[in-house]
Write a protein that holds these residues in place. Structure first.
Motif, PDB file in Angstrom:
ATOM      1  N   PRO A 159     -29.942   9.952  -8.724  1.00  0.00           N
ATOM      2  CA  PRO A 159     -28.577   9.867  -8.196  1.00  0.00           C
ATOM      3  C   PRO A 159     -28.244   8.436  -7.776  1.00  0.00           C
ATOM      4  O   PRO A 159     -29.130   7.635  -7.488  1.00  0.00           O
ATOM      5  N   GLN A 160     -26.953   8.137  -7.725  1.00  0.00           N
ATOM      6  CA  GLN A 160     -26.512   6.771  -7.443  1.00  0.00           C
ATOM      7  C   GLN A 160     -25.676   6.647  -6.175  1.00  0.00           C
ATOM      8  O   GLN A 160     -25.224   5.552  -5.847  1.00  0.00           O
ATOM      9  N   ILE A 161     -25.452   7.746  -5.450  1.00  0.00           N
ATOM     10  CA  ILE A 161     -24.601   7.688  -4.268  1.00  0.00           C
ATOM     11  C   ILE A 161     -25.102   6.674  -3.246  1.00  0.00           C
ATOM     12  O   ILE A 161     -24.318   6.058  -2.524  1.00  0.00           O
ATOM     13  N   GLY A 162     -26.415   6.498  -3.179  1.00  0.00           N
ATOM     14  CA  GLY A 162     -26.974   5.601  -2.167  1.00  0.00           C
ATOM     15  C   GLY A 162     -27.119   4.164  -2.605  1.00  0.00           C
ATOM     16  O   GLY A 162     -27.578   3.317  -1.828  1.00  0.00           O
ATOM     17  N   HIS A 163     -26.741   3.853  -3.848  1.00  0.00           N
ATOM     18  CA  HIS A 163     -26.982   2.508  -4.382  1.00  0.00           C
ATOM     19  C   HIS A 163     -26.097   1.483  -3.675  1.00  0.00           C
ATOM     20  O   HIS A 163     -24.879   1.561  -3.713  1.00  0.00           O
ATOM     21  N   ALA A 164     -26.747   0.538  -3.006  1.00  0.00           N
ATOM     22  CA  ALA A 164     -26.016  -0.537  -2.328  1.00  0.00           C
ATOM     23  C   ALA A 164     -25.560  -1.591  -3.348  1.00  0.00           C
ATOM     24  O   ALA A 164     -26.135  -1.688  -4.428  1.00  0.00           O
ATOM     25  N   PRO A 165     -24.528  -2.381  -3.030  1.00  0.00           N
ATOM     26  CA  PRO A 165     -23.746  -2.366  -1.786  1.00  0.00           C
ATOM     27  C   PRO A 165     -22.781  -1.187  -1.748  1.00  0.00           C
ATOM     28  O   PRO A 165     -22.503  -0.581  -2.786  1.00  0.00           O
ATOM     29  N   TRP A 166     -22.285  -0.874  -0.561  1.00  0.00           N
ATOM     30  CA  TRP A 166     -21.421   0.284  -0.374  1.00  0.00           C
ATOM     31  C   TRP A 166     -20.002  -0.173  -0.013  1.00  0.00           C
ATOM     32  O   TRP A 166     -19.714  -0.435   1.157  1.00  0.00           O
ATOM     33  N   PRO A 167     -19.112  -0.244  -0.989  1.00  0.00           N
ATOM     34  CA  PRO A 167     -17.745  -0.699  -0.680  1.00  0.00           C
ATOM     35  C   PRO A 167     -16.982   0.251   0.225  1.00  0.00           C
ATOM     36  O   PRO A 167     -16.000  -0.146   0.854  1.00  0.00           O
ATOM     37  N   ASN A 168     -17.435   1.501   0.321  1.00  0.00           N
ATOM     38  CA  ASN A 168     -16.724   2.484   1.150  1.00  0.00           C
ATOM     39  C   ASN A 168     -17.297   2.592   2.561  1.00  0.00           C
ATOM     40  O   ASN A 168     -16.901   3.469   3.328  1.00  0.00           O
ATOM     41  N   ARG A 169     -18.235   1.708   2.929  1.00  0.00           N
ATOM     42  CA  ARG A 169     -18.797   1.767   4.282  1.00  0.00           C
ATOM     43  C   ARG A 169     -17.803   1.170   5.271  1.00  0.00           C
ATOM     44  O   ARG A 169     -17.449  -0.005   5.156  1.00  0.00           O
ATOM     45  N   PRO A 170     -17.340   1.955   6.248  1.00  0.00           N
ATOM     46  CA  PRO A 170     -16.432   1.391   7.263  1.00  0.00           C
ATOM     47  C   PRO A 170     -17.161   0.371   8.131  1.00  0.00           C
ATOM     48  O   PRO A 170     -18.368   0.490   8.370  1.00  0.00           O
ATOM     49  N   LYS A 171     -16.434  -0.623   8.592  1.00  0.00           N
ATOM     50  CA  LYS A 171     -17.037  -1.681   9.400  1.00  0.00           C
ATOM     51  C   LYS A 171     -17.624  -1.137  10.696  1.00  0.00           C
ATOM     52  O   LYS A 171     -18.549  -1.738  11.266  1.00  0.00           O
ATOM     53  N   SER A 172     -17.105  -0.003  11.144  1.00  0.00           N
ATOM     54  CA  SER A 172     -17.599   0.579  12.388  1.00  0.00           C
ATOM     55  C   SER A 172     -18.965   1.248  12.221  1.00  0.00           C
ATOM     56  O   SER A 172     -19.609   1.589  13.207  1.00  0.00           O
ATOM     57  N   ARG A 173     -19.404   1.430  10.975  1.00  0.00           N
ATOM     58  CA  ARG A 173     -20.675   2.090  10.709  1.00  0.00           C
ATOM     59  C   ARG A 173     -21.690   1.049  10.244  1.00  0.00           C
ATOM     60  O   ARG A 173     -21.470   0.344   9.279  1.00  0.00           O
TER      61      ARG A 173
END
Length: 211
Positions: A159-173
């Protein structure tokens, strides 16, 4: 045999030494498992890591150079490794991915490991963010059929859901929090496989590798 690879899977995200309770499927399996808490990947890049995982050596220079492989190279025999060995011994062998290969080394590796079947959800013209799920669904369908006919198999899920970088990661996380979140999602997918196999009474006869 099931091989489940989490990218990008740092021990900071899935700390099984101190935080096993956060991952209920792995916790359930832990009583009959070897947990290598001090294991490190053989190479920081995915393609080379997978190569060494499947073949137990670093990619040799004659067809590897910083992820560049000539498309003109043809191999007459499968790469030596556990997939081709199990296939020679009567196992069905399948690989499940969400997206078509774009890295030449990935293409060379996947096409020459000895898989009977390579499933790309993207090749089924499936759109949206659920291609990992579609690949998992195809894997579960095949495993159900193999179990029903007592066919031995080796099935690999990338699976590829965890492949960094993560453009959908909110800055608060934080990176650590986001990495753990996507690791837990994939661990739930692993739970679906374990439940399927357990319900068929085959769990004690199945080797599951999570890395």
């Amino acid at each position: 045999v099931i091989v489940f690879v989490l990218e990008t899977g740092s021990s900071h995200f899935m700390n099984l030494r101190d935080d096993l309770d956060s991952f209920p499927t792995l916790n359930k399996l832990s009583k009959n498992s070897l947990i290598a808490n001090s294991h490190y990947t053989t190479f920081p890049a995915s393609s080379e890591s997978l190569f060494s995982l499947f073949i137990s050596v670093y990619p040799p220079r004659n067809f590897y150079s910083t992820c560049i492989v000539s498309n003109d190279i043809e191999f007459q025999h499968p790469f030596p490794g556990f997939v081709s060995l199990l296939k020679e011994n009567g196992y069905e062998s399948s690989l499940y991915l969400p997206f078509n290969d774009v890295v030449p080394l990935d293409h060379a590796l996947h096409q020459n490991l000895g898989f009977n079947k390579i499933y790309f959800a993207q090749a089924e013209h499936i759109e949206g963010k659920g291609m990992d799920r579609h690949a998992l669904k195809a894997m579960k369908t095949d495993i159900s059929g193999w179990m029903a006919s007592d066919q031995r198999y080796v099935a690999v899920f990338l699976p590829q859901i965890g492949h960094a970088p993560w453009p959908n990661r909110p800055k608060s996380r934080s990176i650590r929090e986001h990495g753990k979140m996507v690791a837990k999602i994939q661990e739930e997918w692993l739970g679906e496989l374990v439940e399927l196999i357990d319900n068929a009474g085959k769990l004690e006869k199945t080797t599951i590798i999570v890395t």
